[in-house]
Design an enzyme around this catalytic site. Structure first.
Site, PDB file in Angstrom:
ATOM      1  N   ARG A 121       0.881  -1.182   0.000  1.00  0.00           N
ATOM      2  CA  ARG A 121       0.000   0.000   0.000  1.00  0.00           C
ATOM      3  C   ARG A 121       0.906   1.216   0.000  1.00  0.00           C
ATOM      4  O   ARG A 121       1.755   1.374   0.881  1.00  0.00           O
ATOM      5  CB  ARG A 121      -0.914   0.015   1.224  1.00  0.00           C
ATOM      6  N   HIS A 148      -7.439   0.801  -6.385  1.00  0.00           N
ATOM      7  CA  HIS A 148      -7.598  -0.076  -5.212  1.00  0.00           C
ATOM      8  C   HIS A 148      -8.241  -1.387  -5.708  1.00  0.00           C
ATOM      9  O   HIS A 148      -9.376  -1.710  -5.370  1.00  0.00           O
ATOM     10  CB  HIS A 148      -8.487   0.622  -4.177  1.00  0.00           C
ATOM     11  N   ASP A 243     -17.570   6.620  -0.950  1.00  0.00           N
ATOM     12  CA  ASP A 243     -16.267   6.525  -0.279  1.00  0.00           C
ATOM     13  C   ASP A 243     -15.997   7.903   0.320  1.00  0.00           C
ATOM     14  O   ASP A 243     -16.709   8.878   0.026  1.00  0.00           O
ATOM     15  CB  ASP A 243     -15.202   6.121  -1.328  1.00  0.00           C
ATOM     16  N   CYS A 283     -16.497   1.292   0.941  1.00  0.00           N
ATOM     17  CA  CYS A 283     -15.291   0.482   1.181  1.00  0.00           C
ATOM     18  C   CYS A 283     -14.822   0.601   2.627  1.00  0.00           C
ATOM     19  O   CYS A 283     -14.079  -0.264   3.093  1.00  0.00           O
ATOM     20  CB  CYS A 283     -14.194   0.871   0.205  1.00  0.00           C
ATOM     21  N   ARG A 311     -13.432  -8.938   1.984  1.00  0.00           N
ATOM     22  CA  ARG A 311     -12.038  -8.625   1.670  1.00  0.00           C
ATOM     23  C   ARG A 311     -11.172  -9.862   1.907  1.00  0.00           C
ATOM     24  O   ARG A 311     -10.235 -10.143   1.177  1.00  0.00           O
ATOM     25  CB  ARG A 311     -11.515  -7.479   2.558  1.00  0.00           C
TER      26      ARG A 311
HETATM   27  N1   CP Z   1     -11.302  -0.363   2.562  1.00  0.00           N
HETATM   28  C1   CP Z   1     -10.032  -0.388   2.946  1.00  0.00           C
HETATM   29  O1   CP Z   1      -9.104  -0.554   2.146  1.00  0.00           O
HETATM   30  O2   CP Z   1      -9.866  -0.272   4.294  1.00  0.00           O
HETATM   31  P1   CP Z   1      -8.471  -0.043   5.038  1.00  0.00           P
HETATM   32  O3   CP Z   1      -7.942   1.300   4.608  1.00  0.00           O
HETATM   33  O4   CP Z   1      -8.780  -0.094   6.502  1.00  0.00           O
HETATM   34  O5   CP Z   1      -7.516  -1.119   4.630  1.00  0.00           O
HETATM   35  N1  NVA Z   2     -10.250   6.556  -1.147  1.00  0.00           N
HETATM   36  C1  NVA Z   2      -9.823   6.137   0.170  1.00  0.00           C
HETATM   37  C2  NVA Z   2      -9.999   4.665   0.326  1.00  0.00           C
HETATM   38  C3  NVA Z   2      -9.642   4.114   1.666  1.00  0.00           C
HETATM   39  C4  NVA Z   2      -9.818   2.618   1.739  1.00  0.00           C
HETATM   40  C5  NVA Z   2      -8.377   6.542   0.408  1.00  0.00           C
HETATM   41  O1  NVA Z   2      -7.562   6.389  -0.510  1.00  0.00           O
HETATM   42  O2  NVA Z   2      -8.072   7.011   1.488  1.00  0.00           O
END
Ligand code: CP
Ligand code: NVA
Length: 336
Positions: A121, A148, A243, A283, A311
């Site tokens: 990530r 994502h 989101d 999400c 997930r």
């Molecule tokens: N939806 C999602 O990716 O959650 P986290 O940021 O907690 O991993």
């Molecule tokens: N769009 C959000 C998603 C988090 C899972 C971010 O990137 O923070």
């Protein structure tokens, strides 16, 4: 696209071709492979729900590197690797210092000698691309500024479970043109879904992603439509998705965004314009009172916690497919 009957005993052939590949976005993926991944996630879920062990990653390790906060993605990859019999190794991005303490290309080559896959990530998609270019094990995007994809495999699994189909389903996205939406565009197009997107002016999704998705959607019998009016976008929608308005890394824009996104909250009034049995997805993490109301998040239309649970199975299917050793077919025999 024809709905297919899944043989719930063997990994779908459509995903065999993913062995050894990276998952950085869906731009290189075929419709059959994406749908195959979702179907395989459903099979793994059923097996695990009845306690049937399935350990295709026995003796193999996966590095989990996170340069941004995470709860769902980090934990579900960690638990997922363990459930498949593998060994997850979590390390914070800060500790590795990707591109700071050490060049990404050097990290990639060293990691490839220790582990069998890398989950990252990160803020920049280009960091994933560089890591993948130099690694000789699969690299999985666990969220970047641009995409994502692992979230989408779980989202599609959730929709398949609730609606028993993907092709032809109408989804309305309400909110920011962000990383999750870019992955939605690619995934919806591959699955022949109708994606109706409402963003405030100036917060539309990436042009190139929209154009490619619109072309792919047309091939698969789906469609992509952009709106600036959330009420228009949710008409006929079977799924409403939202989101956060401010993604990780955009914190300095939070005030400006909360003004721009006024009127884009998924609340009971907006849900009332969608199909009567519309389901609401997010999400997570959610900000009640901003992109979604407390009433809707906790209400009968909401499936956000089923979505979050999925997930786990989505990540297991992804790991299983990408880490498959060609020639060794994972079948029911492995699950005893
Ligand atoms: N939806 C999602 O990716 O959650 P986290 O940021 O907690 O991993
Ligand atoms: N769009 C959000 C998603 C988090 C899972 C971010 O990137 O923070």
């Amino acid at each position: 696209m024809v709905e297919r009957k899944v043989d719930a005993s063997v990994m779908p052939k459509a995903i065999w071709g993913l062995a050894g590949k990276d998952l950085l976005s869906f731009s290189e993926m075929t419709a059959d492979a994406l749908i195959g991944l979702v179907e395989w996630a459903r099979v793994i879920k059923r097996w695990q729900r009845v306690g049937r062990p399935y350990r295709p990653l026995d003796g193999r390790s996966v590095a989990l590197i996170f340069e941004k906060p995470s709860m769902r993605t980090r934990l579900s990859f960690d638990v997922g690797v363990s459930r498949l019999g593998g060994h997850p190794v979590y390390v914070s991005g800060e500790e590795i210092g990707l591109g700071k303490r050490e060049e990404i290309r050097d990290v990639a080559r060293v990691l490839s000698r220790y582990v069998d896959a890398v989950v990252l990530r990160t803020f920049g998609q280009e960091r994933l691309e560089e890591l993948a270019a130099f690694a000789n094990v699969p690299v999985i995007n666990a969220l970047s500024d641009r995409f994502h994809p692992t979230q989408l495999v779980a989202d599609l699994l959730t929709i398949l479970e609730k609606k028993n189909k993907l092709c032809g389903v109408t989804v309305a996205w309400v909110g920011d043109g962000n990383n999750v939406l870019n992955s939605w565009l690619q995934a919806a197009a591959l699955c022949g879904m109708h994606l109706r997107i409402a963003t405030p002016s100036g917060f539309e999704p990436d042009d190139a992603v929209v154009t490619a998705a619109a072309q792919q959607a047309a091939v698969q019998g789906g469609s992509i439509t952009l709106f600036h009016d959330p009420v228009e976008a949710v008409r006929e929608a079977e799924i409403l998705y939202t989101d956060v308005w401010t993604s990780m890394g955009q914190e300095e824009e939070e005030e400006k965004r909360s003004v721009a996104f006024a009127g884009f909250q998924v609340d009971a009034s907006l849900v009332s314009h969608a199909a009567p049995d519309a389901l609401v997805m997010h999400c997570l993490p959610a900000h009640r009172g901003q992109e979604i109301s407390e009433e809707v998040l906790e209400g009968s239309h909401s499936i956000v916690f089923d979505e979050a649970e999925n997930r786990l199975y989505a990540h297991e299917a992804i790991l299983d497919a990408l880490m498959r050793i060609p020639g060794k077919e994972m079948s029911k025999g492995d699950a005893q």
